[in-house]
Design a protein around this motif. Structure first.
Motif, PDB file in Angstrom:
ATOM      1  N   TYR A 175       0.931  -1.444  -0.046  1.00 51.51           N
ATOM      2  CA  TYR A 175       0.123  -0.070  -0.299  1.00 51.51           C
ATOM      3  C   TYR A 175       0.742   1.045  -0.001  1.00 51.51           C
ATOM      4  N   ARG A 176       0.747   2.579  -0.734  1.00 52.71           N
ATOM      5  CA  ARG A 176       0.935   3.589  -0.122  1.00 52.71           C
ATOM      6  C   ARG A 176      -0.278   4.426  -0.026  1.00 52.71           C
ATOM      7  N   ILE A 177      -0.015   5.573   1.266  1.00 54.13           N
ATOM      8  CA  ILE A 177      -0.944   6.303   1.499  1.00 54.13           C
ATOM      9  C   ILE A 177      -0.574   7.286   1.487  1.00 54.13           C
ATOM     10  N   ASP A 178      -1.756   8.154   0.448  1.00 54.00           N
ATOM     11  CA  ASP A 178      -0.665   9.976   0.287  1.00 54.00           C
ATOM     12  C   ASP A 178      -1.482  10.859   2.001  1.00 54.00           C
ATOM     13  N   VAL A 179      -1.138  11.633   2.066  1.00 52.85           N
ATOM     14  CA  VAL A 179      -1.483  12.328   3.322  1.00 52.85           C
ATOM     15  C   VAL A 179      -1.807  13.591   2.614  1.00 52.85           C
ATOM     16  N   ALA A 235       2.563  20.436   3.957  1.00 54.18           N
ATOM     17  CA  ALA A 235       1.171  20.169   3.119  1.00 54.18           C
ATOM     18  C   ALA A 235       1.013  18.900   2.627  1.00 54.18           C
ATOM     19  N   ALA A 236       1.733  17.868   2.287  1.00 52.14           N
ATOM     20  CA  ALA A 236       2.047  15.967   1.921  1.00 52.14           C
ATOM     21  C   ALA A 236       2.584  15.717   3.005  1.00 52.14           C
ATOM     22  N   ALA A 237       2.839  13.942   2.317  1.00 55.61           N
ATOM     23  CA  ALA A 237       3.106  13.187   2.888  1.00 55.61           C
ATOM     24  C   ALA A 237       2.757  11.834   2.454  1.00 55.61           C
ATOM     25  N   GLU A 238       3.538  10.972   2.882  1.00 55.34           N
ATOM     26  CA  GLU A 238       3.287   9.727   2.146  1.00 55.34           C
ATOM     27  C   GLU A 238       3.915   8.792   2.572  1.00 55.34           C
ATOM     28  N   LEU A 239       3.435   7.809   3.375  1.00 47.76           N
ATOM     29  CA  LEU A 239       3.644   6.149   4.164  1.00 47.76           C
ATOM     30  C   LEU A 239       3.124   5.270   3.075  1.00 47.76           C
ATOM     31  N   HIS A 240       4.932   4.073   2.910  1.00 43.59           N
ATOM     32  CA  HIS A 240       4.681   2.547   1.816  1.00 43.59           C
ATOM     33  C   HIS A 240       4.382   1.485   3.498  1.00 43.59           C
ATOM     34  N   VAL A 241       3.045   0.620   3.470  1.00 40.97           N
ATOM     35  CA  VAL A 241       3.473  -0.244   3.974  1.00 40.97           C
ATOM     36  C   VAL A 241       3.433  -1.314   3.139  1.00 40.97           C
ATOM     37  N   ASP A 242       3.977  -3.164   4.153  1.00 40.31           N
ATOM     38  CA  ASP A 242       4.515  -4.094   4.038  1.00 40.31           C
ATOM     39  C   ASP A 242       2.906  -4.766   4.216  1.00 40.31           C
ATOM     40  N   VAL A 243       2.254  -5.696   3.983  1.00 44.42           N
ATOM     41  CA  VAL A 243       1.653  -6.705   4.486  1.00 44.42           C
ATOM     42  C   VAL A 243       1.220  -8.312   4.423  1.00 44.42           C
ATOM     43  N   ARG A 244       1.944  -9.085   5.200  1.00 43.54           N
ATOM     44  CA  ARG A 244       2.056 -10.364   4.892  1.00 43.54           C
ATOM     45  C   ARG A 244       1.401 -11.024   5.933  1.00 43.54           C
TER      46      ARG A 244
END
Length: 366
Positions: A175-179, A235-244
């Protein structure tokens, strides 16, 4: 062995990082030349969205036995200058050796061995993909189409630690979550901003709580970024998430929770991209093939075999998910995949290639 080692060196020296489509295309030509020369069958080039895959197929009928490999690696062009090919003191080193160019060479030579014995290989296919390391986005349909009629799929990824075969793999989701926030001067009027970095901090903690270690589900925040200058409210941030996850139910649970995330900071907006990439490969689907491998290894004097479930995914996840019996980790014994100490143990190449040949023969006769 001399021929196998010669081919392995050629494969490793042709660097093939997944994102460099020209490099992957060059590697595909090397794979095609080796496969055609050793097996005497034409290599079918399968280019999807610019990515080069190949099929070395015996006969024109349905696929009965699928050998699954990939020729792309995580190593950028130029890695050989830092991690050169070497074969010394019983250990082969170099980028992409255990993951998984040794397994690819073993697959070619296992089939060549059977052909030399006069075996009828009609229905056997070696499928070699070019984007496994980045999620198999262009090859998944090819893998599933080639596997549907197969009695079994033998995945040529490197073995688990101590040579164990891989009978289970976790499913993977990315996942990539844009803030989205609002910029403001950090000194003059910070109250007019919506701080995306603060929202990112909340988000990291929220996401990390979605894991369930008791059932093997991991939810790991990986890459995070926010802000532009030191005196501006981000004004912006980004988070990547790895799920198993070990089961499809767990994978779906986390997916639903990820899509339902809401912002904590007033005025911040979250946009979630991505989702499930590979479904889990559950051990039940490999049980019969592993039992056959144990019996054949004993018959051929190849030593005892162990099995293991692992966290990393492979293209075997796709074949297992459509109900094809799938056994993974049939490639080289070694270690250090994706790392500077990537290596293959030479003494295990011949016995593991013999085991692979025996499994193909077993599936053809079943």
């Amino acid at each position: 062995m001399p021929d196998l080692l010669e081919d392995l060196e050629r494969l490793v020296r042709c660097e093939s990082p997944s994102a460099d489509l020209a490099a992957v295309a060059r590697s595909a030509e090397v794979v095609a030349e080796i496969g055609e020369r050793r097996l005497g069958v034409p290599a079918q080039r399968l280019v999807v969205d610019g990515c080069s895959h190949l099929a070395l197929r015996h006969g024109t009928g349905p696929v009965r036995v699928l050998l699954l490999a990939h020729h792309d690696t995580v190593w950028p062009v130029g890695s050989l200058a830092v991690h050169p090919w070497s074969n010394r003191d019983g250990v082969i080193r170099g980028p992409g050796t255990v993951d998984m160019k040794a397994g690819l060479a073993m697959g070619v030579h296992a089939l060549a061995l059977l052909a030399a014995r006069g075996a009828d290989l009609a229905g056997v296919c070696l499928l070699v993909t070019g984007d496994e390391e980045v999620g198999s986005l262009t090859s998944r349909a090819l893998i599933e189409d080639h596997a549907r009629t197969a009695r079994g799929c033998l995945v040529l990824e490197g073995a688990a630690p101590h040579g164990a075969l891989k009978t289970g793999r976790k499913g993977t989701s990315w996942y990539r979550i844009d803030v989205t926030g609002r910029a403001a001067h950090a000194g003059g009027e910070p109250e007019k901003g919506v701080n995306a970095a603060v929202e990112l901090a909340h988000l990291v903690l929220t996401v990390a709580e979605l894991g369930r270690p008791d059932v093997g589900t991991t939810v790991t925040p990986t890459v995070a970024s926010a802000g532009t200058t030191t005196n501006t409210v981000p004004a912006a941030a980004e988070l990547h998430v790895d799920v198993r996850a070990r089961t499809a139910a767990e994978q779906q649970r986390v997916h639903a929770r990820m899509l339902a995330l809401t912002a904590t900071v007033p005025g911040a907006v979250l946009t979630v991209h991505g989702g499930i990439n590979r479904p889990p490969m559950e051990p039940a689907g490999a049980a019969d093939l592993f039992a056959a491998a144990v019996r054949l290894a004993d018959r051929e004097g190849l030593g005892p075999l162990a099995q293991r479930s692992v966290g990393g995914g492979s293209d075997g996840n796709f074949t297992a998910a459509i109900g094809v019996p799938t056994l993974d980790g049939l490639g080289a014994v070694g270690g250090g995949a994706h790392a500077a100490d990537e290596h293959v143990l030479v003494e295990q190449l011949a016995p593991r290639t013999a085991l692979l040949a025996a499994l193909v023969e077993e599936l053809l006769g079943s």
